[in-house]
Design a protein around this motif. Structure first.
Motif, short mmCIF file in Angstrom:
data_model
loop_
_atom_site.label_atom_id
_atom_site.label_comp_id
_atom_site.label_asym_id
_atom_site.label_seq_id
_atom_site.Cartn_x
_atom_site.Cartn_y
_atom_site.Cartn_z
N ALA A 202 -15.67 27.04 6.89
CA ALA A 202 -16.46 26.14 6.05
C ALA A 202 -15.59 25.21 5.23
O ALA A 202 -14.61 25.62 4.63
CB ALA A 202 -17.37 26.96 5.14
N GLU A 313 -18.78 22.26 -3.05
CA GLU A 313 -18.97 23.35 -2.09
C GLU A 313 -17.62 23.88 -1.61
O GLU A 313 -17.40 25.09 -1.50
CB GLU A 313 -19.83 22.88 -0.92
CG GLU A 313 -21.26 22.56 -1.34
CD GLU A 313 -22.14 22.10 -0.18
OE1 GLU A 313 -21.75 22.27 0.99
OE2 GLU A 313 -23.23 21.56 -0.45
N THR A 316 -15.61 26.42 -3.84
CA THR A 316 -15.95 27.85 -3.81
C THR A 316 -15.80 28.43 -2.40
O THR A 316 -15.45 29.58 -2.24
CB THR A 316 -17.34 28.16 -4.44
OG1 THR A 316 -18.31 28.30 -3.43
CG2 THR A 316 -17.75 27.10 -5.41
N ASN A 317 -16.04 27.59 -1.37
CA ASN A 317 -15.81 28.08 0.00
C ASN A 317 -14.36 28.52 0.19
O ASN A 317 -14.08 29.42 0.98
CB ASN A 317 -16.12 26.98 1.02
CG ASN A 317 -17.61 26.86 1.31
OD1 ASN A 317 -18.36 27.82 1.13
ND2 ASN A 317 -18.04 25.69 1.75
N SER A 319 -12.43 29.80 -2.11
CA SER A 319 -12.00 30.85 -3.05
C SER A 319 -11.56 32.12 -2.34
O SER A 319 -10.79 32.91 -2.86
CB SER A 319 -13.15 31.21 -4.01
OG SER A 319 -13.40 30.13 -4.87
N ARG A 320 -12.07 32.33 -1.12
CA ARG A 320 -11.74 33.56 -0.40
C ARG A 320 -10.28 33.60 0.03
O ARG A 320 -9.78 34.68 0.34
CB ARG A 320 -12.66 33.71 0.81
CG ARG A 320 -12.43 32.69 1.91
CD ARG A 320 -13.51 32.77 2.97
NE ARG A 320 -14.83 32.57 2.37
CZ ARG A 320 -15.96 32.90 2.94
NH1 ARG A 320 -15.95 33.46 4.13
NH2 ARG A 320 -17.11 32.67 2.35
N PRO B 87 -14.56 39.78 -2.41
CA PRO B 87 -13.84 39.16 -1.30
C PRO B 87 -14.02 37.64 -1.16
O PRO B 87 -13.08 36.96 -0.77
CB PRO B 87 -14.36 39.89 -0.06
CG PRO B 87 -15.36 40.86 -0.51
CD PRO B 87 -15.43 40.88 -1.99
N LYS B 88 -15.20 37.12 -1.43
CA LYS B 88 -15.40 35.69 -1.24
C LYS B 88 -14.90 34.85 -2.40
O LYS B 88 -14.83 33.64 -2.31
CB LYS B 88 -16.90 35.39 -1.05
CG LYS B 88 -17.48 35.99 0.22
CD LYS B 88 -18.92 35.52 0.46
CE LYS B 88 -19.90 35.99 -0.58
NZ LYS B 88 -20.07 37.45 -0.66
#
Lengths: 489, 482
Positions: A202, A313, A316-317, A319-320, B87-88
């Motif tokens: 993403a 978006e 935060t997408n 952040s993993r 995790p995210k």
């Protein structure tokens, strides 16, 4: 063989004129020969590709082949492919081996297509020139000193240089269509939700959409038959009935009402590009299409709206990618916070960091209403513009990009100039509409190079079959789409 | 100055779904670390959340059970923060538009030395769905921290009250009521040791009579009612003393230490966090239709309040008995089973509470562990109501049943507890007693009611307690008044 359509290649395989292994080897040899010039692929794995080709030959021999069985294709490195390194163009995922297949990969696997390799791209699909890739920039086969566009620059160069039969791309703000325009081939961004995003890394979830990048509208139609379809693993996937995208290819265009948005022909559009578009319009008139002037009054707000929503978006997408479970982790750090900061500072490039910062800012308490919410409201206005326009016409046409491919390094210090590359493509992503770019001619650069120009075709929701019909009809009477860059023959 | 404590609760109830809220991974407790962590649980690149319909049904069920508003649309948002067990880098939760709106829960606060028992209605502000985080494991490997993502993505319903409670007793009564309710409607297993039901308690104090709320401190993750009681009591006292000493209360997140019985502020300052909530673009707004509500309603068990009212009217139970019987679905079920097996309702209620649950409570067991099943208890109740044994004799039988004897009639026989209900035998006894106690007979005839009771006592004594008291009464009366 390399300039044949997917249909022709499929016939060659079916008639045993050539095996999938031979066809795959041909493209792998071309990759060996030309990839050093253009850097279209990040990861190659001949053994895997040939094993797939061998399996495809088995299916062909068994007589259970479908149209793409045995066809060697390139996959943008944004799609997770089991046991393939999947980097998304980032140092962050330099060593990441995907343990599962993205839905798009699964669909091509089911169809028996061969994965030639993973193509280069702007890091996390953030860029319009492929210059933000950690794995180096991609050169445009039409002029190696110029960019192929982005973010699907590797797939674009691979299609243009005939280093694959066709490729996949993703388009968040123009990442299929802009490179299609700059590299002279056909690229389609489908209606949002038509192709599952499962396993597609993403960038901006509400805008990302995968689509085909190929030589012709017909090729794209065959790929859409494989790629499109409901997937319960993607909650934004639309339960639209399966269509045969080739079924309308040969319909006449008589009476087709085409809207020309005045905003797409205003200041900022290169005059040579405008000329190419005018010629294409003339050709369409001959085919029976009628043209009407329309207006998309809020289109000018697309870029500012996009550069609020997409980074929000994305922030935060991404952040993993924290160095905890997979991906890049700094070699040394003092504590947890230090590990996060160093890993992310080292793992992400400048453009990604810029967008994470913008996104974090616009979502912050006190700024959310002024930026994120306001941008969402304007996004609705932009979609409403299109709805109003489609009351007056069946389809919209205009340039895909204001100009032709620019020199590598020309815009790297000017992000806003880079962002303006997508001024005609972003609105369709914001509205969720399908958009396509087809080659419509060439423009001579100041240094005497012929550079491709793309015509953009924007349809209403789920109107891909008609758009492909519109592209195909044009490609029956023109040969821009079969032109190959010098030196890649 | 007199102080008043103001308390509100946020409870995380883990929903009893088979799989996680946004993936197909199992939610079973206690598996080897990371064996229930699929690609979604580990937040691999490219994965997407898909909402578990079972979790939604649980939330709707809860909403219906507390008479709450269930808005047509609710929205999942991302709550952004970095933590190794997340995790995210964000938690999917609900922020502005939760699935369950305003509702209420009626609690019963038990009596104390200074106050009789009372009922109170606690307002529920909202309840929303969210995913749980994983767990950091320290010390399993020397010098390293591990992450177990088995729990990551487990569905939670966070239930938030209005600041309606005014004592630790009310807070505990609410927590117990809620704990029972979520188990009653079967959406949560209520296991507090395993963290299936945990409470955060917001405590503030203010001068009695004022209406403005004081600054609150939030006691995190209380997983026992006893600790909750202690933590609130300590925290309330601490806040009052702090204010009386001229200090101020600062908003903080605090932890309760059961070993010391004290509360202590955590290092991190909650107020400084900006979670940057925004609607999750991977999930569409959640629609709850009238049909969804009707479907869930059809599966809804009879709720405690309705059952209580029914027991009062149908079985003529007192309000006190009806509340006690409906304090848990298992107890209520046991009671109903006892009646269905032929036990008289009022007697059954007495024996379920005074006998079974009293005994279980002292042994710290639940009704599922009762050595006497409902059908067997019904046998005992029947023997009492048909006059075979007296209520007192019943107690001896019950004790014997508790320790293993399950044949009621055999116990009665063995212990020789059978009442004498043979009219002839009782008449003979009465005749003996009357003959031996002429003085009392005279007194009775002179109008002294007490003498009658004494004669009953004498007759019972003569029967060694086995005569049916009602019959003794009847026969005596007949003879004396003849």
């Amino acid at each position: 063989m390399i300039n044949q359509s997917l249909k022709q290649l499929s016939q060659m395989l079916a008639s045993k004129e050539v095996s999938s292994v031979e066809m795959t080897q041909t493209f792998l040899d071309r990759i060996k020969q030309y990839n050093p010039d253009i850097n279209a692929y990040i990861t190659l794995d001949e053994d895997k590709s040939l094993a797939q080709a061998k399996a495809a030959d088995g299916i062909l021999a068994a007589g259970t082949a479908t149209p793409l069985t045995g066809i060697p294709m390139a996959q943008k490195d944004i799609f997770c492919a089991k046991d393939w390194r999947t980097t998304c163009g980032s140092k962050m995922l330099e060593t990441f081996i995907a343990p599962y297949d993205a839905n798009v990969i699964t669909q091509f696997n089911h169809a028996g297509a061969v994965n030639l390799g993973k193509t280069n791209m702007d890091e996390f699909a953030m860029g319009s020139s492929n210059e933000t890739s950690y794995f180096g920039c991609v050169n445009n086969p039409w002029d190696l000193t110029r960019v192929p566009g982005g973010s699907s620059g590797g797939s674009a160069a691979a299609v243009a240089g005939r280093l694959c039969a066709a490729a996949t791309g993703t388009d968040t703000g123009g990442s299929i269509r802009q490179p299609a325009s700059l590299c002279g081939f056909t690229g389609l961004k489908p209606t949002y939700g038509l192709v599952s995003r499962y396993g597609m890394i993403a960038f901006a979830s509400s805008l990302d959409q995968a689509g085909p990048m190929a030589k012709s509208a017909e090729d794209c139609a065959l790929m859409m038959n494989v790629m499109a379809g409901f997937d319960e693993r993607d909650s934004t996937s639309l339960n639209h009935p399966k269509e045969d995208y080739t079924s309308k290819l040969n319909q006449p265009l008589t009476g087709l009402k085409v809207g020309l948005p005045k905003e797409y022909f205003a200041e900022g559009l290169d005059t040579d590009v405008a000329k190419v578009i005018d010629n294409a319009i003339a050709e369409y008139k001959k085919l029976g299409a009628e043209f009407v002037d329309i207006s998309l009054p809020n289109a000018g707000l697309s870029i500012p709206v996009y550069y609020v929503l997409a980074p929000a978006e994305a922030s935060t997408n991404l952040s993993r990618y924290d160095g905890v479970r997979y991906g890049h982790r700094a070699a040394e750090y003092d504590d947890l916070m230090d590990m996060y900061m160093k890993s992310r500072a080292e793992g992400f490039g400048d453009e990604v960091k810029r967008r994470i910062l913008i996104g974090t800012y616009v979502l912050s308490a006190g700024y959310y209403d002024a930026y994120y919410l306001k941008a969402q409201k304007i996004r609705h206005l932009i979609a409403d513009d299109f709805k109003a326009a489609y009351k007056k016409c069946d389809i919209i046409m205009g340039p895909t990009v204001p100009s032709t491919a620019f020199k590598t390094g020309e815009k790297t210090d000017d992000p806003v100039a880079m962002y303006l590359q997508d001024i005609y493509t972003i609105a369709t992503n914001l509205a969720g509409l399908p958009g396509m770019s087809i080659p419509a001619g060439f423009s001579k650069s100041s240094d005497g190079k012929d550079l491709p120009v793309g015509l953009q075709i924007i349809g209403s929701y789920f109107d891909e079959a008609r758009m492909l019909n519109v592209g195909h009809a044009y490609q029956q009477v023109t040969d821009w789409h079969t032109a190959m860059p010098e030196g890649f023959a | 100055m007199e102080w008043e404590v103001v308390i509100g609760l946020e409870t995380h109830a883990q929903l009893k779904t088979k799989t996680k809220i946004f993936s197909g991974a199992s939610t079973a407790y206690g598996a080897e670390p990371n064996t229930q962590a699929c690609e979604v649980s580990t937040a691999l690149p490219g994965v997407l959340p898909v909402l578990n319909k079972e979790a939604v049904e649980c939330a709707i069920k809860f909403g219906l059970a507390i008479g709450a508003e269930l808005p047509k649309l609710s929205v999942f948002s991302r709550k952004n923060y970095f933590y190794p067990d997340l995790p995210k880098g964000y938690q999917i939760s609900q922020f502005e538009l939760p699935i369950v709106g305003k509702g209420k829960v009626t609690i019963q606060v038990p009596e104390t030395k200074n106050q009789p028992a009372y009922e109170k209605v606690i307002g529920i502000t909202r309840a929303h769905l969210e995913e749980d985080a994983g767990k950091s494991v320290h010390g399993a490997v020397e010098g390293m921290s591990g992450i177990d993502l088995n729990r990551a993505g487990t569905p939670l319903l966070e239930i938030v009250t209005e600041p309606d409670m005014r004592s630790a007793a009310e807070a505990v009564a609410y927590a117990k009521k809620l704990h029972e309710l979520v188990q009653w409607i079967d959406i949560c297993d209520g296991n507090m040791q395993e963290g299936s039901f945990r409470c955060d308690v917001n405590v503030s104090v203010r001068a009695k009579g004022t209406t403005e709320l004081g600054t609150r401190r939030e006691i995190k993750n209380l997983n026992s009612f006893k600790f909750m009681q202690q933590a609130i009591a300590y925290e309330t006292q601490w806040q009052i003393e702090t204010l009386e000493d001229g200090g101020t209360i600062e908003q903080a997140t605090i932890l309760f230490n059961p070993d010391t019985g004290e509360t202590k502020a955590m290092r991190s300052k909650e107020g400084a966090n900006d979670y940057r909530y925004f609607p999750d673009p991977d999930l569409l707004p959640l629609e709850v239709t009238e049909a969804d509500k009707a479907r869930v309603q059809a599966d809804m068990p009879e709720l405690p309040l309705a059952m209580k009212a029914r027991f009062e009217s149908e079985y003529a139970l007192s309000a006190y008995d009806a509340i006690a019987i409906t304090s848990s679905r298992a107890v209520a079920g046991y009671f109903v089973d006892t009646i269905n097996a032929g036990g008289d309702p009022k007697l059954a209620a007495n024996w379920v509470m005074g006998g079974i649950t009293a005994k279980l409570n002292t042994e710290g067991k639940s009704i599922a562990d009762s050595p006497i099943d409902a059908a067997t208890l019904a046998q005992l109740v029947k023997r009492i109501s048909d006059g075979t044994i007296s209520n007192n004799a019943g107690k001896q039988v019950f004790e014997a049943m508790w320790t293993g004897g399950l044949d009621v009639d055999a116990i009665i026989e063995e212990k020789g507890l059978k009442q004498v209900s043979d009219t002839g035998a009782i008449e003979a006894l009465v005749n003996e007693v009357l003959a031996a106690n002429q003085a009392m007979v005279e007194e009775y005839k002179a109008g002294k009611q007490k003498a009658f009771n004494a004669l009953v006592g004498q007759t019972m004594k003569a029967s060694k307690g086995k005569a049916n008291p009602a019959q003794v009464n009847q026969v005596l009366k007949k003879k004396l008044d003849a």
